[in-house]
Write a protein that holds these residues in place. Structure first.
Motif, PDB file in Angstrom:
ATOM      1  N   GLY A  23       0.781  -1.225   0.000  1.00 23.23           N
ATOM      2  CA  GLY A  23       0.000   0.000   0.000  1.00 23.23           C
ATOM      3  C   GLY A  23       0.813   1.276   0.000  1.00 23.23           C
ATOM      4  N   MET A  24       2.104   1.180  -0.286  1.00 23.00           N
ATOM      5  CA  MET A  24       2.962   2.363  -0.287  1.00 23.00           C
ATOM      6  C   MET A  24       3.268   2.855  -1.695  1.00 23.00           C
ATOM      7  SD  MET A  24       5.780   1.223   2.587  1.00 23.00           S
ATOM      8  CE  MET A  24       5.432  -0.220   3.575  1.00 23.00           C
ATOM      9  N   GLY A  25       2.540   2.383  -2.666  1.00 25.72           N
ATOM     10  CA  GLY A  25       2.844   2.701  -4.060  1.00 25.72           C
ATOM     11  C   GLY A  25       2.773   4.174  -4.397  1.00 25.72           C
ATOM     12  N   THR A  26       1.872   4.921  -3.740  1.00 26.28           N
ATOM     13  CA  THR A  26       1.746   6.343  -4.077  1.00 26.28           C
ATOM     14  C   THR A  26       3.014   7.114  -3.757  1.00 26.28           C
ATOM     15  OG1 THR A  26       0.725   6.740  -1.910  1.00 26.28           O
ATOM     16  CG2 THR A  26      -0.754   6.369  -3.773  1.00 26.28           C
ATOM     17  N   ARG A  27       3.781   6.647  -2.781  1.00 25.11           N
ATOM     18  CA  ARG A  27       5.031   7.332  -2.439  1.00 25.11           C
ATOM     19  C   ARG A  27       6.123   7.062  -3.466  1.00 25.11           C
ATOM     20  NH1 ARG A  27       5.768   7.486   4.103  1.00 25.11           N
ATOM     21  NH2 ARG A  27       3.606   7.987   4.628  1.00 25.11           N
ATOM     22  N   LEU A  28       5.892   6.079  -4.308  1.00 25.09           N
ATOM     23  CA  LEU A  28       6.866   5.747  -5.351  1.00 25.09           C
ATOM     24  C   LEU A  28       6.221   5.884  -6.734  1.00 25.09           C
ATOM     25  CD1 LEU A  28       8.381   2.616  -3.597  1.00 25.09           C
ATOM     26  CD2 LEU A  28       9.592   4.757  -4.019  1.00 25.09           C
ATOM     27  N   ALA A  29       5.285   6.819  -6.826  1.00 25.43           N
ATOM     28  CA  ALA A  29       4.510   6.956  -8.059  1.00 25.43           C
ATOM     29  C   ALA A  29       5.371   7.296  -9.259  1.00 25.43           C
ATOM     30  CB  ALA A  29       3.427   8.021  -7.868  1.00 25.43           C
ATOM     31  N   GLY A  30       6.520   7.901  -9.059  1.00 23.89           N
ATOM     32  CA  GLY A  30       7.392   8.254 -10.174  1.00 23.89           C
ATOM     33  C   GLY A  30       8.303   7.128 -10.617  1.00 23.89           C
TER      34      GLY A  30
END
Length: 272
Positions: free
Chosen positions: A239-246
């Motif tokens: 669930g931490m994908g948004t922090r690695l969206a780039g």
């Protein structure tokens, strides 16, 4: 091998690691099947950074570990926290009465530590307050970490080969979208004496550090790239994908061979 581990091979218990691993990164397989509520609470806080360790997760705030090595063992979730970071439980009064008893002065009512509980934002605020102002370097790391454009993959990466008694520890691993590669960053403040030539004329200690890191990366580039690619995959699953969206969906298997040095708390004149 259980079903969870076979489906997600990067989720493993310590016994599945080879002894030759330079660094180990995995989490309990059960957490992939069902993301724990406590982890969702941590991820929801933009100031907290859960980083994957050796079958565990360590939660960072301002470059320091708030909760170390959260893991699942024999059905119990546990970790550790520095006593320095534990505040007192809130009471109606700001003062505790002291009463002279048989063994000396005692508090009345008894002063107790604040429990982390379900990690609600108000409780976490008190823990953060205990950690604020405990190191300029940690503050610089925090300012880097909270910028969405900085794709933080890991913090406090310790390099220690089999049989080695000493280890090298670098502050950050990031994904560099320009280089399309993983990159390591050492953070210092301008007041750090290790940036300057010693009184005996020796090379600054930070130069020696960076050379050791460069050697470590060069000797283990394939392993490091594979490890951090798995870390990105695990963070997405947790669930931490948004922090690695780039980070590209298909992770480039590349690493920058030379670590970067970030110097913080510089004045305008020092920058010029």
């Amino acid at each position: 091998m259980n079903e969870s581990t076979s489906r997600y091979p990067w989720f493993s218990t310590p016994k599945m690691h080879k002894k030759t691993d330079l660094i180990r990164r995995s989490v309990p397989a059960e957490w992939l099947e069902s993301i724990p509520a406590f982890l969702s609470s941590i991820i929801a806080d933009p100031d907290l950074f859960p980083e994957i360790g050796d079958n565990s997760i360590t939660v960072y705030y301002r470059g320091k570990a708030l909760i170390r090595e959260l893991t699942l063992r024999d059905g119990e979730v546990s970790g550790s926290i520095s006593l320095d970071y534990i505040p007192q439980a809130r009471t109606e009064s700001r003062y505790a009465k002291v009463v002279l008893g048989e063994s000396g002065f005692e508090y009345s009512p008894h002063v107790a530590p604040l429990q982390l509980g379900n990690l609600d934002s108000e409780t976490l605020r008190h823990f953060k307050a205990r950690m604020d102002g405990r190191g300029a370097e940690g503050d610089v790391i925090h300012r880097l970490a909270i910028r969405p454009s900085n794709l933080i993959v890991d913090q406090e990466i310790a390099f220690q080969g089999p049989g080695e008694r000493r280890f090298d520890k670098i502050d950050l691993c990031v994904f560099d979208p320009v280089a399309r590669a993983f990159s390591f960053v050492e953070v210092k403040t301008i007041a750090d004496g290790r940036l300057f030539v010693s009184s005996t004329g020796e090379v600054p200690e930070v130069i020696q550090q960076l050379e050791r890191y460069k050697d470590r990366i060069g000797q283990n580039s394939k392993e490091l790239t594979e490890v951090f690619a798995r870390v990105v995959q695990m963070k997405r699953r947790l669930g931490m994908g948004t922090r690695l969206a780039g980070t590209p969906e298909s992770i480039p298997m590349a690493i920058v061979s030379r670590p970067a040095l970030m110097i913080g708390n510089c004045s305008a004149a020092q920058v010029q």
